[in-house]
Structures are given as structure tokens and as C-alpha cells.
Design an enzyme around this catalytic site. Structure first.
Site, short mmCIF file in Angstrom:
data_model
loop_
_atom_site.label_atom_id
_atom_site.label_comp_id
_atom_site.label_asym_id
_atom_site.label_seq_id
_atom_site.Cartn_x
_atom_site.Cartn_y
_atom_site.Cartn_z
N GLU A 181 -4.27 3.18 2.44
CA GLU A 181 -2.46 2.84 3.01
C GLU A 181 -1.82 3.06 4.17
O GLU A 181 -1.72 4.01 4.73
CB GLU A 181 -1.83 3.76 2.19
CG GLU A 181 -2.74 3.49 0.89
CD GLU A 181 -1.59 3.93 -0.77
OE1 GLU A 181 -0.77 4.91 0.59
OE2 GLU A 181 -2.20 4.05 -1.33
N HIS A 189 2.42 1.64 -2.98
CA HIS A 189 2.66 2.72 -3.59
C HIS A 189 3.77 2.67 -3.99
O HIS A 189 5.13 3.82 -3.28
CB HIS A 189 2.37 3.81 -2.44
CG HIS A 189 1.59 4.97 -2.62
ND1 HIS A 189 0.65 5.44 -2.16
CD2 HIS A 189 2.41 6.05 -3.86
CE1 HIS A 189 0.42 6.94 -2.69
NE2 HIS A 189 1.74 6.81 -3.65
#
Length: 344
Positions: free
Chosen positions: A276, A295
Site C-alpha cells: 500500500e 483502505h
């Protein structure tokens, strides 16, 4: 008496943050991106009494050793998860670690259902079909085989990890969609919880074989890392949907890409990733049968502001010499009492 000094790795939403700034001497990282690890190490040596951190911050043992040796007593995490923090090392060095549980259950459960519905009904592809002009160019306003999806009523929902969020997702599935609920968890839930939701405890293998939707809600631990790999994906129905709002590393990404490409499963909805932010050229971004979100499981105003208040509550309790309400490492209280060093 001077106020305890904090380093806060990002500005936080809500009025509780303004109170935090008034109660403590806080330095706030001003950038959108998280502070690099080298910057965190520099801050560790500057004698801050505490740190307010996010999941994107690397709080490893090297950082904790430096921070503790320069007076840091607490790391207050703005998240439920804390796999970015070496909690064992913190305990050894007398550093309290806190998190923000209980306030983002509904937000994450609702986002889970947004992903389930988007994957089941091809919402993202349908949106793109309209925006691109392809629908207009098709010359037909309606077709009996356009974007056929899966109806959820009467299907089987499999919940992996039956904590607060897993149970909330299960309740929505059972009561909102009339789904049969199976669950697998490290500990079996109390019978009254099973009966209230209508959930049946089973093995992971049976859950994967039987479920039309599999939703993951486990923390990232050595036991759960990679728990959904090639073997597990091949146990699932070819019509099934996998949803992950837990942690990216719970799923073997390479195996998932193959599963989606080769039709081991029908679709996936992902809010978390092993890497990420996800690179734009990642194989997942090239697949039509996966819904991707950055997210945002807890990304409601209500949840994020409540998380800020939980951070503040933990810090105020610690300052007052009380054990913080959301202490991750209770063993540390047996080593050193709560409370900042004397100021002034």
C-alpha cells in the site's frame, strides 16, 4: 508544569484533535504522506514523551529503543490494528501501546457490504460502461443478459474472524439479505451470539467450500499471514466472491490474481493490500472482476472522529496515571506505572 510533548504523524479529524493540541505540546507532521522512517528516528531522539502514530508508520524495535532511551513512554496508535508496531519490544522497554477499537465496527462492516454488493452486481463495470459511452453506442437501453450478477438472498455468507466487525457483517447478511451464515474463528462465539445472528461455527475448509461470499475479518498475525492461498482459493466455489477488509497480507496476492484470471472464484472486493499504496501497474488493477478501494474501511466522519477521541482518551488517562482504556500490552503496567515523566 509543562505539558507533555507529543509527535503526531498526521493531522487527525474532529474536535477532539483541537483538544489534544490544547492539552499537550504537540508537533504535527504537516504533509499528506507519512513521515519517512529516517524522520521518525530523528524524532525518536528529540525527547518526545509520546507519539501518535498511524498504520503507515514503521514503529519497529530500532525506533522504540531510540525513543524509549530519550524519554518516550507511550505510542498511541490511531487504528484498531497495530501490526506496524513491535509491541513485544515496546513492552520490554516500558513503552505503553494503545489503539482505537470499538469505534469503527459499523463503518467497516458497511464498507464490507459495499464491496460485496459492488462485486456481486458488477457496479464498477456498469458505471464505467455508462461513463465511457459504450452503453450509448450499443444502441439498446436494456438487454436481458447485460451485467448479470448474483442475487444474495438465500446464499451462504462465510465470515473468517468473528470479532466485532465480523459479527456486524454477519448480522447484516442474515437479517438484511436472509443469508445463511457460517463462521470460522480462533475462538467459538458464545451460543447466544450464534443464536441471535443465526450463525454456525465450522472449519475454514468447510466454510470455503460452502460459501457464496467469503469475508475476511482477522488481525494480521504470524498465524493469519497468507492464510488464504492457492489451496484455500481452489476450495472455493467458482461462483464465489472473496472480500478482504482486514489486512492485505492475510491473502496470497499472487494466488488471488491467478484465481481471478483463471476462474477459480468469480470476483473479489479488496480494501487492503500487501503493498500500500497499490501501484497502478499492479496485476490486480488490470482485472475486471475485482473491486479495489484504497483502505477506506473506517472512512466515515463519525468513525474517524471517534478514533481521534479514543486517542485523546488514552493519552489523558496515561497523563493522569491511569492505565489507558485501550492498552494493547497490559504486561507493561506490571513493569512501570502509567504517567509521563515529570515536566518542568
Amino acid at each position: 508544569m509543562e505539558a507533555p510533548r507529543l509527535f503526531v504523524t498526521r493531522r487527525l479529524p474532529g474536535p477532539c484533535f483541537e483538544r489534544l493540541l490544547s492539552e499537550f505540546e504537540a508537533d504535527v507532521w504537516p504533509e499528506w504522506r507519512h513521515p519517512p522512517y529516517e524522520v521518525l528516528l530523528e524524532k525518536a531522539r528529540e525527547g518526545y514523551d509520546g507519539f501518535v502514530t498511524l498504520l503507515t508508520d514503521r514503529i519497529d524495535c530500532g525506533f522504540i529503543r531510540e525513543a524509549a532511551s530519550h524519554g518516550t513512554r507511550i505510542v498511541s496508535q490511531y487504528a484498531v490494528g497495530y501490526d506496524n508496531i513491535d509491541v513485544e519490544c515496546a513492552t520490554r522497554h516500558g513503552v505503553y501501546v494503545t489503539n482505537t477499537p470499538n469505534v469503527l465496527t459499523e463503518a467497516t462492516a458497511e464498507l464490507t457490504w459495499a464491496l460485496i454488493l459492488a462485486a456481486a452486481r458488477h457496479i464498477v463495470k456498469a458505471d464505467r460502461y455508462v461513463r465511457s459511452g459504450e452503453w450509448f453506442r450499443s444502441g439498446t437501453g436494456w438487454h436481458p443478459e447485460l451485467f448479470l450478477g448474483m442475487e444474495l438472498r438465500g446464499k451462504t455468507l462465510g465470515i473468517v474472524g468473528f470479532g466485532r466487525i465480523g459479527r456486524a457483517v454477519a448480522r447484516i447478511g442474515a437479517k438484511g439479505f436472509g443469508m445463511r451464515v457460517l463462521y470460522y474463528s480462533r475462538r467459538r462465539a458464545p451460543r447466544e451470539v450464534e443464536e441471535e445472528i443465526g450463525a454456525k461455527y465450522t472449519t475454514l475448509e468447510d466454510l470455503l467450500r460452502s460459501s457464496d461470499v467469503v469475508s475476511l475479518h482477522v488481525p494480521l498475525t504470524p498465524e493469519t499471514r497468507g492464510m488464504i492461498g492457492e489451496r484455500e482459493l481452489k476450495l472455493m466455489k467458482p461462483t464465489a466472491i472473496l472480500v478482504n477488509t482486514a489486512r492485505g497480507a492475510v491473502v496470497d496476492t499472487e494466488a488471488l490474481v491467478r484465481a481471478l484470471r483463471e476462474g477459480w472464484i468469480a470476483a473479489a472486493g479488496l480494501d487492503v493490500f500487501h503493498e500500500e499504496p497499490l501501484p497502478p501497474d499492479h496485476p490486480l488493477t488490470r482485472l475486471e472482476n475485482v473491486v479495489l478501494a484504497p483502505h477506506i474501511g473506517s472512512a466515515t466522519r463519525e468513525a474517524r472522529q471517534a478514533m481521534t477521541c479514543a486517542v485523546l482518551d488514552n493519552l489523558l488517562a496515561f497523563r493522569e496515571g491511569r492505565v489507558p482504556p485501550n492498552l494493547v500490552n497490559p504486561e507493561v503496567a506490571e513493569k512501570v506505572p502509567p504517567g509521563f515523566r515529570a515536566q518542568g
